[in-house]
Enzyme design. Structure first.
Site, mmCIF file in Angstrom:
data_model
loop_
_atom_site.group_PDB
_atom_site.id
_atom_site.type_symbol
_atom_site.label_atom_id
_atom_site.label_comp_id
_atom_site.label_asym_id
_atom_site.label_seq_id
_atom_site.Cartn_x
_atom_site.Cartn_y
_atom_site.Cartn_z
ATOM 1 C CB SER A 1 -0.950 0.008 1.204
ATOM 2 O OG SER A 1 -0.238 -0.215 2.416
ATOM 3 C CG ASP B 1 -2.702 4.971 8.104
ATOM 4 O OD1 ASP B 1 -1.544 4.601 8.398
ATOM 5 O OD2 ASP B 1 -3.123 4.989 6.932
ATOM 6 C CG HIS C 1 -0.785 3.882 4.499
ATOM 7 N ND1 HIS C 1 -1.444 3.103 5.437
ATOM 8 C CD2 HIS C 1 -0.333 3.042 3.547
ATOM 9 C CE1 HIS C 1 -1.383 1.836 5.069
ATOM 10 N NE2 HIS C 1 -0.706 1.767 3.929
#
Length: 454
Positions: free
Chosen positions: A187, A430, A433
């Site tokens: 990702s 998160d 990312h």
């Protein structure tokens, strides 16, 4: 309204009786040359004072300061924690837009390590916003999701011993004309390709031509340049049976074939002119390892009758296999090998209460890689050094510069307005990312410089 200009016809009509109608006309006739000179002098004075400066004032090109003010006032959230104005570095905008910049690096700069440096304040900000780009995935759209600060977008990676030109989207698309480029990995690879798409969209909007069922692998096309850009979901790079749904919930332990590359990217490899490939974090998951279709061990598995090999064994095997395939293939795709990205969870992990709420970058010496990240990075560097690099393999070492940016993650703002109803709501964070726009946009500067080294 009558004209205020000099009426020659009126003067000519009264030349025979000038003293009657113009008391000073006799004086004028005697001093005609003087009046003519004064009139010309006044006329040119007016032109100089009013017309010449107007050329600058009426120019349609805004200077960098005007552009910055417009950007801050019109496109950012009302609350913006920005670096102090005195910290902003001077940026030569001509280098950002000049293609020649990428071809004028001296011999000393060719030897410079562009991945060693620091994050410096940058008042110019990103190429795009969440309003001007439609390619931002919901989980990384921090501004739309309500993140209240925006200072994290006003930093730029700067190497210590050489100059790194700004990414030039028009120049990049020209270089990629009639080419195919693929981002292969996890990702983070998808995060990077979205940053690239957003930047390129300021020149031309890409056409979405393919996606798989989960939108994990996708392909875009830039018609004016005949350029195809893909992202291929292959988090282990090798063949793997993964039992996760779209929300990341597992129904079984992943099973990895350590001696077989993932056919998802191998099948199309010969179509690629350029690839960026990398992985990392998925190898920390519990997994069972196979070689020759036989179980050889596992990482963090509950089965007592399976040898505990650890993720290091599997990760080294996978990187070695992928780089060996690329360097020995008859098809020589120009390859950028991306190192792994550390996360910034503090006081816990993603599922044990860890969080990331910093708003400025770390400085050199403020933080070190944790053990698992250091082990992973060491494996990457060792396997890269062992590979037959030739002319088509380059290291893209973003690990350290990523480590210094704890402020660039979505945190709780991976979901839309998480605290709009309950300010104390418990939400998943998160801290791996990157927000878009955000720190990962600087990777495009680094990628462009790496490609120009070709």
């Amino acid at each position: 309204m009558k004209s205020m200009g000099f009426d020659d016809n009126k003067f000519r009509n009264h030349t025979n009786n000038a003293d009657c109608c113009y008391p000073f006309s006799s004086f004028y006739r005697n001093n005609q040359r003087i009046f003519t000179f004064l009139a010309c002098f006044i006329f040119f004075g007016i032109v100089y004072c009013f017309y010449i400066p107007g050329i600058t004032l009426l120019s349609p090109v805004m200077d960098s300061e005007t552009q910055t003010d417009f950007f801050v006032n019109k496109t950012l959230p009302p609350v913006a924690l920005l670096p102090e104005s005195g910290d902003f570095s001077d940026v030569n905008e001509s280098q950002a837009s000049s293609p020649e910049t990428y071809n004028s690096q001296g011999s000393q700069e060719d030897k410079c390590d562009i991945f060693t440096g620091e994050w410096v304040p940058d008042q110019n900000g990103p190429f795009y916003t969440n309003h001007s780009c439609n390619s931002i995935e919901a989980h990384q759209n921090c501004m739309k999701n309500g993140r209240p600060d925006s200072g994290y977008i006003y930093w730029r990676w700067t190497p210590k011993h050489c100059e790194l030109p700004r990414f030039n989207p028009e120049r990049f698309l020209q270089l990629m004309r009639n080419k195919v480029m693929a981002f292969i990995g996890d990702s983070i690879s998808r995060n990077h390709v979205q940053s690239l798409l957003c930047t390129l969209s300021q020149v031309q909007e890409a056409v979405d031509v393919y996606h798989d069922e989960k939108y994990a692998s996708r392909r875009w096309y830039f018609p004016s340049y005949n350029f195809t850009l893909s992202v291929i979901w292959s988090p282990f790079l090798i063949k793997a049976a993964i039992f996760e749904n779209i929300d990341g919930v597992s129904s079984d332990i992943p099973k990895l074939n350590l001696d077989e590359l993932d056919p998802e990217w191998i099948k199309d490899y010969k179509k690629f002119d350029y690839i960026e490939i990398g992985g990392g974090k998925w190898y920390l998951k519990t997994a069972i390892y196979y070689e020759n279709n036989t179980v050889v061990g596992c990482h963090n598995c509950p089965q007592e009758n399976i040898t505990k090999l650890g993720f290091e064994y599997a990760y080294r095997k996978a990187i070695n296999l992928a780089l060996e395939f690329i360097t020995s293939s008859e098809h020589k795709a120009y390859t950028i090998f991306r190192t792994s990205t550390p996360d910034h969870f503090e006081n816990g992990e993603w599922n044990t209460g860890g969080y990331c709420n910093r708003t400025v970058p770390f400085k050199e010496g403020d933080i070190d890689l944790i053990d698992v990240d250091r082990t992973m990075h060491d494996i990457e560097l060792e396997e890269f050094q062992k590979a037959d690099k030739g002319l088509n393999l380059r290291l893209f070492d973003t690990t350290h510069l990523s480590l210094l940016r704890p402020d660039g993650h979505p945190g709780p703002y991976r979901t839309y307005q998480p605290f709009s109803i309950d300010k104390n709501a418990k939400v998943q964070l998160d801290c791996l990312h990157w927000c878009l726009p955000g720190p990962i946009d600087s990777w495009n500067d680094l990628m462009m410089e790496t490609l120009m080294d070709e």
